[in-house]
Motif scaffolding. Structure first.
Motif, mmCIF file in Angstrom:
data_model
loop_
_atom_site.group_PDB
_atom_site.id
_atom_site.type_symbol
_atom_site.label_atom_id
_atom_site.label_comp_id
_atom_site.label_asym_id
_atom_site.label_seq_id
_atom_site.Cartn_x
_atom_site.Cartn_y
_atom_site.Cartn_z
ATOM 1 N N CYS A 107 3.289 6.323 0.435
ATOM 2 C CA CYS A 107 4.644 6.521 0.974
ATOM 3 C C CYS A 107 5.523 5.274 0.892
ATOM 4 C CB CYS A 107 4.550 6.987 2.426
ATOM 5 S SG CYS A 107 3.570 8.487 2.659
ATOM 6 N N ASN A 108 4.941 4.094 1.137
ATOM 7 C CA ASN A 108 5.767 2.882 1.135
ATOM 8 C C ASN A 108 6.251 2.523 -0.268
ATOM 9 O OD1 ASN A 108 2.932 2.112 0.633
ATOM 10 N ND2 ASN A 108 3.757 0.038 0.503
ATOM 11 N N LEU A 112 10.053 1.286 -6.979
ATOM 12 C CA LEU A 112 8.697 0.828 -6.687
ATOM 13 C C LEU A 112 7.608 1.688 -7.315
ATOM 14 C CD1 LEU A 112 9.052 -0.078 -2.887
ATOM 15 C CD2 LEU A 112 9.134 -1.624 -4.868
ATOM 16 N N VAL A 113 7.986 2.845 -7.868
ATOM 17 C CA VAL A 113 6.983 3.765 -8.414
ATOM 18 C C VAL A 113 6.220 3.131 -9.573
ATOM 19 C CG1 VAL A 113 6.623 5.974 -9.570
ATOM 20 C CG2 VAL A 113 8.238 5.808 -7.669
ATOM 21 N N LEU A 114 6.930 2.620 -10.552
ATOM 22 C CA LEU A 114 6.261 2.024 -11.716
ATOM 23 C C LEU A 114 5.399 0.818 -11.327
ATOM 24 C CD1 LEU A 114 5.698 1.863 -14.723
ATOM 25 C CD2 LEU A 114 7.885 0.651 -15.012
ATOM 26 N N PRO A 115 5.915 -0.135 -10.517
ATOM 27 C CA PRO A 115 5.053 -1.248 -10.096
ATOM 28 C C PRO A 115 3.816 -0.790 -9.333
ATOM 29 C CG PRO A 115 7.349 -1.775 -9.661
ATOM 30 C CD PRO A 115 7.316 -0.329 -10.069
ATOM 31 N N ALA A 116 3.947 0.271 -8.538
ATOM 32 C CA ALA A 116 2.791 0.783 -7.794
ATOM 33 C C ALA A 116 1.743 1.329 -8.750
ATOM 34 C CB ALA A 116 3.237 1.867 -6.814
ATOM 35 N N LEU A 117 2.178 2.073 -9.766
ATOM 36 C CA LEU A 117 1.234 2.596 -10.744
ATOM 37 C C LEU A 117 0.576 1.453 -11.518
ATOM 38 C CD1 LEU A 117 -0.199 4.723 -12.400
ATOM 39 C CD2 LEU A 117 1.908 5.050 -13.719
ATOM 40 N N GLN A 118 1.344 0.473 -11.891
ATOM 41 C CA GLN A 118 0.779 -0.666 -12.623
ATOM 42 C C GLN A 118 -0.259 -1.403 -11.779
ATOM 43 O OE1 GLN A 118 4.613 -2.461 -13.464
ATOM 44 N NE2 GLN A 118 4.542 -1.828 -15.621
ATOM 45 N N LYS A 159 5.150 -1.951 3.756
ATOM 46 C CA LYS A 159 4.318 -1.576 4.898
ATOM 47 C C LYS A 159 3.447 -0.389 4.494
ATOM 48 C CE LYS A 159 7.462 -3.328 8.455
ATOM 49 N NZ LYS A 159 8.179 -3.012 9.725
ATOM 50 N N GLY A 160 2.264 -0.690 3.945
ATOM 51 C CA GLY A 160 1.422 0.348 3.390
ATOM 52 C C GLY A 160 0.317 0.827 4.299
ATOM 53 N N ARG A 161 0.412 0.495 5.564
ATOM 54 C CA ARG A 161 -0.674 0.835 6.484
ATOM 55 C C ARG A 161 -0.682 2.322 6.842
ATOM 56 N NH1 ARG A 161 3.285 -1.374 9.761
ATOM 57 N NH2 ARG A 161 2.479 -3.485 9.511
ATOM 58 N N TRP A 162 -1.802 2.759 7.383
ATOM 59 C CA TRP A 162 -1.941 4.092 7.964
ATOM 60 C C TRP A 162 -2.597 3.940 9.327
ATOM 61 C CZ3 TRP A 162 -0.135 8.777 7.790
ATOM 62 C CH2 TRP A 162 -0.786 9.786 8.498
ATOM 63 N N PRO A 163 -2.070 4.611 10.366
ATOM 64 C CA PRO A 163 -0.887 5.477 10.309
ATOM 65 C C PRO A 163 0.402 4.676 10.163
ATOM 66 C CG PRO A 163 -1.674 5.284 12.561
ATOM 67 C CD PRO A 163 -2.698 4.589 11.718
ATOM 68 N N ILE A 164 1.426 5.337 9.660
ATOM 69 C CA ILE A 164 2.730 4.701 9.482
ATOM 70 C C ILE A 164 3.434 4.628 10.823
ATOM 71 C CG2 ILE A 164 4.960 4.899 8.306
ATOM 72 C CD1 ILE A 164 3.507 6.572 6.147
ATOM 73 N N GLN A 168 8.932 4.058 13.330
ATOM 74 C CA GLN A 168 10.226 3.536 12.878
ATOM 75 C C GLN A 168 10.286 3.336 11.363
ATOM 76 O OE1 GLN A 168 8.152 1.986 14.936
ATOM 77 N NE2 GLN A 168 7.859 -0.176 14.380
ATOM 78 N N ASP A 169 9.122 3.434 10.681
ATOM 79 C CA ASP A 169 9.089 3.223 9.240
ATOM 80 C C ASP A 169 9.165 4.520 8.436
ATOM 81 O OD1 ASP A 169 8.910 0.415 9.313
ATOM 82 O OD2 ASP A 169 6.770 0.521 9.771
ATOM 83 N N LEU A 170 9.141 5.662 9.090
ATOM 84 C CA LEU A 170 9.228 6.942 8.387
ATOM 85 C C LEU A 170 10.634 7.154 7.842
ATOM 86 C CD1 LEU A 170 7.271 9.161 10.942
ATOM 87 C CD2 LEU A 170 6.440 8.361 8.717
ATOM 88 N N MET A 171 10.711 7.617 6.585
ATOM 89 C CA MET A 171 12.000 7.799 5.927
ATOM 90 C C MET A 171 11.987 9.070 5.091
ATOM 91 S SD MET A 171 12.359 3.914 4.401
ATOM 92 C CE MET A 171 13.934 4.282 3.624
#
Length: 340
Positions: free
Chosen positions: A108-109, A115-121, A147-152, A155-158
């Protein structure tokens, strides 16, 4: 039985010959290649990140004939899976990377267009791979970057910008870094939203599915739109923190299993296969890994299917953590588009 464009089944080697003769495969509708996806996948989501145990289990699964492996950036298992793949190649358990089908997911973060391409890379570096076969949006929600933690945190939900995030996913496929792209945990409404602007439609929707939560409405929608459904937690994932006993302890399934001389797990997986769907199942136990493959040379009876159809339906994995008065989903009903 309905299955999306079945190709010649993948023949298993060695010990697998004794467990089942073939693993059927499906060709994904919007794949950039015609490489097929085995209908059974090995899942790597677990409460523990014990790399040595996972590597050992993956190598054993490959020996038994598994070729589809499912991971995600959130799972923390990409690096161990990558190491297992490297070992399998080095000792000749598989002859080439192309013999394997690898799925990973965008967390989600990172569900923001830039950020999609950098995340895949990053996932590819962890997996030690030049490409993955299938890249999925893990959930139909975004969160604060970095902020890649779980649970989110609430205030970080978008809300997710489906159009721009999906466009970035399409770019990953065009670049050849992901041979196919898809989603996970999307309802009919969310799929319709995504399809309204997609140039490349999603190949897969990976969702909770089992005889206890059959997803008939969603499966009909996906079938009509050429989307393969992949079931996660098809046995209830009872050994995990998010799991439940309601599948494996279901009396109807136990009765069918006893009458057929099968395990409850085999009945569940066979039922999903007979619906024309695919599935990802996790086990580190060699005998259960074998049993999961022993579902392709027999069928449920019409009476068995009727009994399964009568099972009371109940979504097992609700994920209340995504519901917030401050977030994009204000209720469980809204999150799941009333599909409860």
């Amino acid at each position: 039985m309905y299955v999306h464009d079945i190709r010649s089944p993948h023949k298993m080697d060695g010990a697998a010959t004794n467990t089942a003769s073939v693993i059927p495969e499906v060709v994904l509708s919007s794949s950039s290649t015609r490489k097929a996806m085995p209908v059974i996948g090995f899942g790597t989501a677990a409460d523990s990140n014990d790399s040595a145990t996972l590597i050992s289990a993956v190598l054993e699964a490959i020996k038994l004939g598994y070729r589809h492996f499912d991971t995600a950036s959130l799972y923390g298992s990409e690096q161990a899976l990558g190491e297992a793949i490297a070992q399998a190649l080095s000792v000749g358990l598989v002859t080439s990377r192309d013999d394997l089908f690898i799925t990973s997911k965008l967390w989600c973060n990172d569900a923001h267009s830039h950020l999609v391409l950098p995340a895949l890379q990053k996932s590819l570096r962890s997996l030690q791979l030049e490409y993955i076969d299938l890249y999925l949006i893990h959930w139909p929600i975004s969160s604060t970057p970095e902020k890649g933690r779980w649970p989110i945190d609430e205030q970080d939900l978008m809300p997710m910008d489906f159009k721009s995030v999906w466009a970035a996913m399409e770019e990953c496929q065009r670049l050849g870094l992901a041979k196919s792209i898809g989603v996970s945990n999307f309802s009919c409404k969310e799929l319709q939203n995504l399809l309204s602007s997609a140039t490349i439609p999603p190949s897969v929707n990976q969702v909770e599915m089992s005889p206890v939560w059959q997803q008939k409405k969603l499966r009909e929608f996906c079938k009509a739109n050429g989307i393969v459904v992949t079931a996660f937690s098809p046995l209830g994932a009872k050994g995990c923190s998010w799991g439940t006993h309601q599948v494996m302890e279901n009396e109807v399934l136990q009765e069918i299993a006893k009458a057929r001389g099968k395990t409850v797990a085999q009945v569940c997986l066979r039922w999903i296969y007979e619906q024309g769907e695919t599935f990802v199942v996790k086990s580190y136990n060699k005998e259960r890994l074998k049993e999961n493959l022993q579902i392709f040379d027999w069928e449920l009876s019409e009476d068995d299917r009727n009994k399964v159809n009568q099972i009371k339906q109940h979504r097992l994995i609700v994920v209340k953590e995504f519901v917030s008065a401050r977030g994009p989903y204000k209720s469980i009903e809204e999150l799941w588009d009333g599909e409860l």
